[in-house]
Design a protein around this motif. Sequence first.
Motif, PDB file in Angstrom:
ATOM      1  N   ARG A 247       8.783   8.473 -12.972  1.00 65.90           N
ATOM      2  CA  ARG A 247      10.295   8.494 -12.135  1.00 65.90           C
ATOM      3  C   ARG A 247       9.660   8.754 -10.815  1.00 65.90           C
ATOM      4  NH1 ARG A 247      14.983  11.199 -13.927  1.00 65.90           N
ATOM      5  NH2 ARG A 247      15.528  10.355 -11.129  1.00 65.90           N
ATOM      6  N   LEU A 248       8.461   8.138 -10.582  1.00 69.63           N
ATOM      7  CA  LEU A 248       8.143   8.650  -9.541  1.00 69.63           C
ATOM      8  C   LEU A 248       7.132   7.289  -9.186  1.00 69.63           C
ATOM      9  CD1 LEU A 248       7.013  10.860  -7.266  1.00 69.63           C
ATOM     10  CD2 LEU A 248       5.150  11.069  -8.380  1.00 69.63           C
ATOM     11  N   ASN A 249       7.763   6.912  -8.233  1.00 65.71           N
ATOM     12  CA  ASN A 249       7.675   5.899  -7.878  1.00 65.71           C
ATOM     13  C   ASN A 249       7.574   5.812  -6.245  1.00 65.71           C
ATOM     14  OD1 ASN A 249      10.417   5.704  -6.799  1.00 65.71           O
ATOM     15  ND2 ASN A 249      10.535   4.636  -8.662  1.00 65.71           N
ATOM     16  N   THR A 250       7.256   4.050  -5.329  1.00 65.37           N
ATOM     17  CA  THR A 250       7.765   3.942  -3.923  1.00 65.37           C
ATOM     18  C   THR A 250       8.475   4.576  -3.408  1.00 65.37           C
ATOM     19  OG1 THR A 250       6.382   2.246  -4.319  1.00 65.37           O
ATOM     20  CG2 THR A 250       6.855   2.519  -1.861  1.00 65.37           C
ATOM     21  N   VAL A 305       1.758  -1.009   0.046  1.00 63.35           N
ATOM     22  CA  VAL A 305       1.918   0.964   0.344  1.00 63.35           C
ATOM     23  C   VAL A 305       0.993   1.609   0.626  1.00 63.35           C
ATOM     24  CG1 VAL A 305       2.762   2.700  -1.414  1.00 63.35           C
ATOM     25  CG2 VAL A 305       3.089   0.059  -1.836  1.00 63.35           C
ATOM     26  N   ARG A 306       0.033   1.485   0.506  1.00 61.79           N
ATOM     27  CA  ARG A 306      -0.967   2.136   1.753  1.00 61.79           C
ATOM     28  C   ARG A 306      -1.146   2.709   3.148  1.00 61.79           C
ATOM     29  NH1 ARG A 306      -4.768   0.394  -1.919  1.00 61.79           N
ATOM     30  NH2 ARG A 306      -5.696  -0.380   0.101  1.00 61.79           N
ATOM     31  N   ASP A 346       8.355 -12.322   6.367  1.00 57.99           N
ATOM     32  CA  ASP A 346       7.805 -13.071   4.308  1.00 57.99           C
ATOM     33  C   ASP A 346       7.410 -12.353   4.245  1.00 57.99           C
ATOM     34  OD1 ASP A 346       7.544 -14.217   2.577  1.00 57.99           O
ATOM     35  OD2 ASP A 346       6.136 -15.409   2.319  1.00 57.99           O
ATOM     36  N   ILE A 347       8.525 -10.437   3.914  1.00 57.56           N
ATOM     37  CA  ILE A 347       8.097  -9.752   3.185  1.00 57.56           C
ATOM     38  C   ILE A 347       7.265  -9.664   1.781  1.00 57.56           C
ATOM     39  CG2 ILE A 347       8.533  -7.257   2.248  1.00 57.56           C
ATOM     40  CD1 ILE A 347       9.073  -8.099   5.301  1.00 57.56           C
ATOM     41  N   PRO A 348       6.086  -9.081   1.568  1.00 55.28           N
ATOM     42  CA  PRO A 348       5.352  -9.594  -0.241  1.00 55.28           C
ATOM     43  C   PRO A 348       5.956  -8.573  -0.905  1.00 55.28           C
ATOM     44  CG  PRO A 348       3.524  -8.566   2.313  1.00 55.28           C
ATOM     45  CD  PRO A 348       5.396  -8.783   2.234  1.00 55.28           C
ATOM     46  N   GLN A 349       5.677  -9.215  -1.785  1.00 50.22           N
ATOM     47  CA  GLN A 349       5.924  -8.703  -3.181  1.00 50.22           C
ATOM     48  C   GLN A 349       6.288  -7.145  -3.531  1.00 50.22           C
ATOM     49  OE1 GLN A 349       5.743 -10.874  -6.523  1.00 50.22           O
ATOM     50  NE2 GLN A 349       6.660  -9.731  -8.466  1.00 50.22           N
ATOM     51  N   GLU A 350       5.368  -6.648  -3.028  1.00 48.88           N
ATOM     52  CA  GLU A 350       4.615  -5.310  -3.191  1.00 48.88           C
ATOM     53  C   GLU A 350       5.073  -3.966  -2.313  1.00 48.88           C
ATOM     54  OE1 GLU A 350       0.639  -2.858  -2.533  1.00 48.88           O
ATOM     55  OE2 GLU A 350       0.743  -4.400  -1.738  1.00 48.88           O
ATOM     56  N   LEU A 351       6.145  -4.902  -1.464  1.00 47.72           N
ATOM     57  CA  LEU A 351       6.513  -3.729  -0.628  1.00 47.72           C
ATOM     58  C   LEU A 351       7.995  -4.208  -0.615  1.00 47.72           C
ATOM     59  CD1 LEU A 351       4.746  -4.183   2.799  1.00 47.72           C
ATOM     60  CD2 LEU A 351       4.711  -2.438   0.953  1.00 47.72           C
ATOM     61  N   GLU A 352       8.528  -4.654  -0.951  1.00 51.50           N
ATOM     62  CA  GLU A 352      10.253  -5.465  -1.803  1.00 51.50           C
ATOM     63  C   GLU A 352      10.854  -4.028  -1.923  1.00 51.50           C
ATOM     64  OE1 GLU A 352       9.925  -8.877  -4.514  1.00 51.50           O
ATOM     65  OE2 GLU A 352       9.947 -10.102  -2.873  1.00 51.50           O
ATOM     66  N   GLU A 353      10.417  -3.910  -2.561  1.00 49.63           N
ATOM     67  CA  GLU A 353      11.515  -2.485  -2.740  1.00 49.63           C
ATOM     68  C   GLU A 353      10.669  -0.715  -1.641  1.00 49.63           C
ATOM     69  OE1 GLU A 353      11.061   1.735  -5.990  1.00 49.63           O
ATOM     70  OE2 GLU A 353       9.184   0.233  -5.720  1.00 49.63           O
ATOM     71  N   ALA A 354      10.472  -1.185  -1.192  1.00 46.14           N
ATOM     72  CA  ALA A 354      10.014   0.240   0.078  1.00 46.14           C
ATOM     73  C   ALA A 354      11.445  -0.985   1.013  1.00 46.14           C
ATOM     74  CB  ALA A 354       8.588  -0.268   0.436  1.00 46.14           C
ATOM     75  N   PHE A 355      10.969  -2.117   1.178  1.00 42.77           N
ATOM     76  CA  PHE A 355      12.157  -2.503   2.457  1.00 42.77           C
ATOM     77  C   PHE A 355      13.257  -2.852   2.280  1.00 42.77           C
ATOM     78  CE2 PHE A 355      13.742  -6.215   4.380  1.00 42.77           C
ATOM     79  CZ  PHE A 355      13.179  -6.414   6.059  1.00 42.77           C
ATOM     80  N   ALA A 356      13.291  -2.636   0.851  1.00 39.61           N
ATOM     81  CA  ALA A 356      15.200  -2.484   0.344  1.00 39.61           C
ATOM     82  C   ALA A 356      15.472  -0.796   0.969  1.00 39.61           C
ATOM     83  CB  ALA A 356      15.523  -2.887  -1.098  1.00 39.61           C
TER      84      ALA A 356
END
Length: 401
Positions: A247-250, A305-306, A346-356
Amino acid sequence: MVAYQEFVSLSRSMDSEERGSAAHLSALAYLNHTGPADEHAALYAALIGFLDDPSVKVRAALAYGLLHSSMAPRPIMLALLHDSAVISRAVLQYSPVLIDADLIGLIKTLDVSMLTSISQRKQISPRLAAALIARQDGPLTLRLLRRHDVALSADLLTHLAQTHGDDAAMRGALLARRDLTASARLLLVQKVTEALRGTRIVKGALASDRLGRVLRDSGDTALSAIGEREAGKANPDYVADLIVSDRLNTRVLMHAVVTGHVMFFADCLAELAQAPRSKVFALLERGSRSALNALLVRCGLGHGVRNLLTRLVMHARASDLADDAGARHYVVTALTEELIAEHQGDIPQELEEAFAYLSEQNIVLARKAARGVMAAFAVEARAPMAVALDAPEPRLALPAA
């Protein structure tokens, strides 16, 4: 004072009211006796004699005389416990002479009215409460849950949250208890979210996508708020359970910082990095960028993410994110603009969740900040901006016909 011959006359009367008076007087005399032992024994024998009286009124008068005293004779109270229903219920509810061993053996066979009397006792042990709840009677369980003076075990409360969490009244009673475990509280919050999602009036008020965002944001806030309270208790089990259950995510980590739940955020990083909580908190408070980045590396987070979390921590140090919606909106807006500028849109895939997440929060926090600004502006500018209302034009009076 009643003379002995008068007492004998009352106790042998054909009138049950008079015999009841004699029984009640005998009970009071026994409890307040300070004389010789043989007198006390004689009074005890008199009480035993009234147990065999054919009238319920007489036995009830005896019971009510002894009911609230811890000095009442146990054999007599146990005999009254198995008397008629009206007497038995009173003894079950009020007599301090009865102990758990007397009651637990009866709970499996008593009807609901008798069980309700037990649930209204002044003091109920966790063992007795668990035995009552084991009867699986909804109203009885709800009554016990609403008694916050009755201690219930963590395992029992968790079991009730799992089995009765779909019932709104049970959810409310469980959530109102301060001894509810954090994992059980989070489970109930999830059930509340699902109940709201399925409620017709809620579904009709908001579009499906917006409803999903509102409920997801509320769920994340509840999760981090519960974690903040557990962090204050120095209880790492809650965060450990979140990690085990994935349950712990970005998104959760960012939301913890944005909502000002920094102690929960520190606990999350400490558990992920397997580092002392005090050291993690010190780094978050005054550590350099390189030190923060090293900590996040130990947490197993990716480069993007870091970098994002480090920026968020730096912004949070200079802002009051716990109470100031305007500060939250500023930080979220600044991070969003920095991400767009750094990656040229062009947001990287790694940051898509954070950007959303940042995009969602930008809208939500903009509305909150605007409400606060407009309310403050209206108060300050009330006098200068007051709209002058022109007096109505006088009406012409028509002559009478």
